[in-house]
Enzyme design. Structure first.
Site: not given
Length: 386
Positions: A14, A135, A195, A198, A316, A318
């Site tokens: 991505k 992360d 957060h 998925n 997504g 939330g």
């Protein structure tokens, strides 16, 4: 500075080009099925490449088609696991790349792919500044009592088994945006951030820093997720192992067949909500289990920060599922949380408050933007040369 943000997976890449000063996205895309044939869904159809190096050639072509001869200033990589070494974004060189590679056992599904992306850029543009944004880095401020597991010390000293936490780039970005929305200095921001995508995690924020988080040694621990179980009794794995399940069987079941999928047969929150509204008992139970688990964590983290000044939903689910937010808020009456039904149901891409004036703490919805955070961190590090 123009920054190319790369999120490299084992079979996907991505990308996004951002003008950091202007805060704009110039182009973006997704290359899929790397090494698997044809595929791709970006600004245009992209033929699936043989490897990450060929994928990068296609990224370069797509960027040139959109932006012409505009020059990139740096490349920022999302790296999932930084271990105990990396507590902030770093300028990548050969030694840093090898150090990231040594962390592969801690994130075997992610770090090897991140390294492939780094090496592809190094071969293609050897003089291009590259920055790794981890992360796990935001959670380096966890106190030891939060990151320690109650297991023999040798498991930590010999194997690095401890809580690391994930989604840190998102949690840090959202904390700063939420503090600004409440007109608070981030140093005075005590909150609980959920957060919810998925993959889902919740973080306790005190003074703008992470002091506890639900994901642990891996992203499997904590909340009920789309296909991941979250917390469960470890003895279940011993029991299943004795019943003939292999480690691979257990890993696949816990990471790919559990969570909402295991409870309701579907890992998509929208579909589960719709099924529940249509009277599906399994879907209703899945929502009850998921919202109950989250509410328990919110209550615990309210204590961990000494009284949260805000509850924040992001990612997504939330950001977009007002039904699930309402289910969670309904379980938080003991904390004095009260959500305004109209504000909660209203759709917006802007950070906003959805609680009533009477709510004991404000409830916020703050859209995350991990690519923006990575681009800004990359520009700062590449510009300083650190």
């Amino acid at each position: 500075m123009l920054v190319l943000v790369i999120n490299s997976g084992s079979s996907s890449l991505k990308f996004q080009v951002r003008d950091v000063a202007a805060g704009t996205v110039l182009t973006e895309g997704l290359i899929e099925k790397i090494g698997m044939g044809n595929g791709g869904d970006g600004d245009g159809e992209i033929v699936g490449p043989r490897d990450h190096a060929e994928a990068l050639e296609q990224v370069e072509a797509a960027i040139h088609e959109e932006l012409g001869d505009l020059k990139l200033g740096a490349v920022g990589h999302r790296v999932v696991h930084g271990g105990e070494r990396f507590g902030e974004p770093v300028l990548i060189d050969n030694e840093i790349t090898r150090a990231i590679e040594r962390l592969n056992p801690l994130a075997p599904l992610h770090n090897p792919a991140n390294v492939l992306g780094i090496r592809a850029i190094t071969r293609k543009w050897p003089d291009m500044p590259q920055v790794a944004v981890f992360d796990t880095a935001f959670h380096r401020t966890l106190p030891e009592h939060a990151w320690r597991y109650a297991v023999p010390d040798e498991l930590y000293t010999n194997h690095g088994i401890r809580r690391y936490g994930f989604h840190g780039t998102s949690h840090e970005y959202v904390a700063r945006r939420a503090a600004a929305l409440l007109d608070l200095p981030v140093e005075e921001f005590d909150a609980v951030i959920a957060h919810l995508g998925n993959g889902a995690s919740i973080t306790a924020i005190q003074g703008g820093h992470s002091v506890d988080t639900s994901m642990g040694f891996t992203p499997l621990e904590g909340l009920v997720m789309g296909t991941r179980s979250g917390d469960l009794d470890p003895s279940i794995l011993v029991f299943l192992g004795r019943a003939g399940w292999t480690p691979e069987d257990l890993d696949s079941m816990l990471n790919r067949e559990s969570g909402l999928k295991g409870l309701a047969g579907n890992n998509d929150m929208r579909s589960v909500v719709e099924a529940s509204e249509d009277g599906d008992a399994k879907a209703a139970m899945a929502l009850a289990v998921t919202s109950y688990r989250l509410a328990k964590y919110i209550g615990g983290y309210h204590v961990a920060v000494g009284g949260a000044k805000a509850l924040v939903f992001t990612a997504g689910i939330g950001e977009n599922s007002h039904q699930f937010r309402a289910l969670v808020a309904d379980r938080l009456g003991a904390l004095g949380v009260e959500v305004d039904a109209g504000l909660n149901a209203a759709r917006s891409k802007e950070p906003r408050i959805i609680s009533t004036p009477q709510s004991a703490i404000p409830v916020l919805v703050v859209p995350t933007d991990e690519e923006r955070a990575i681009a800004e961190a990359t520009a700062a590090v590449a510009g300083s040369g650190r």
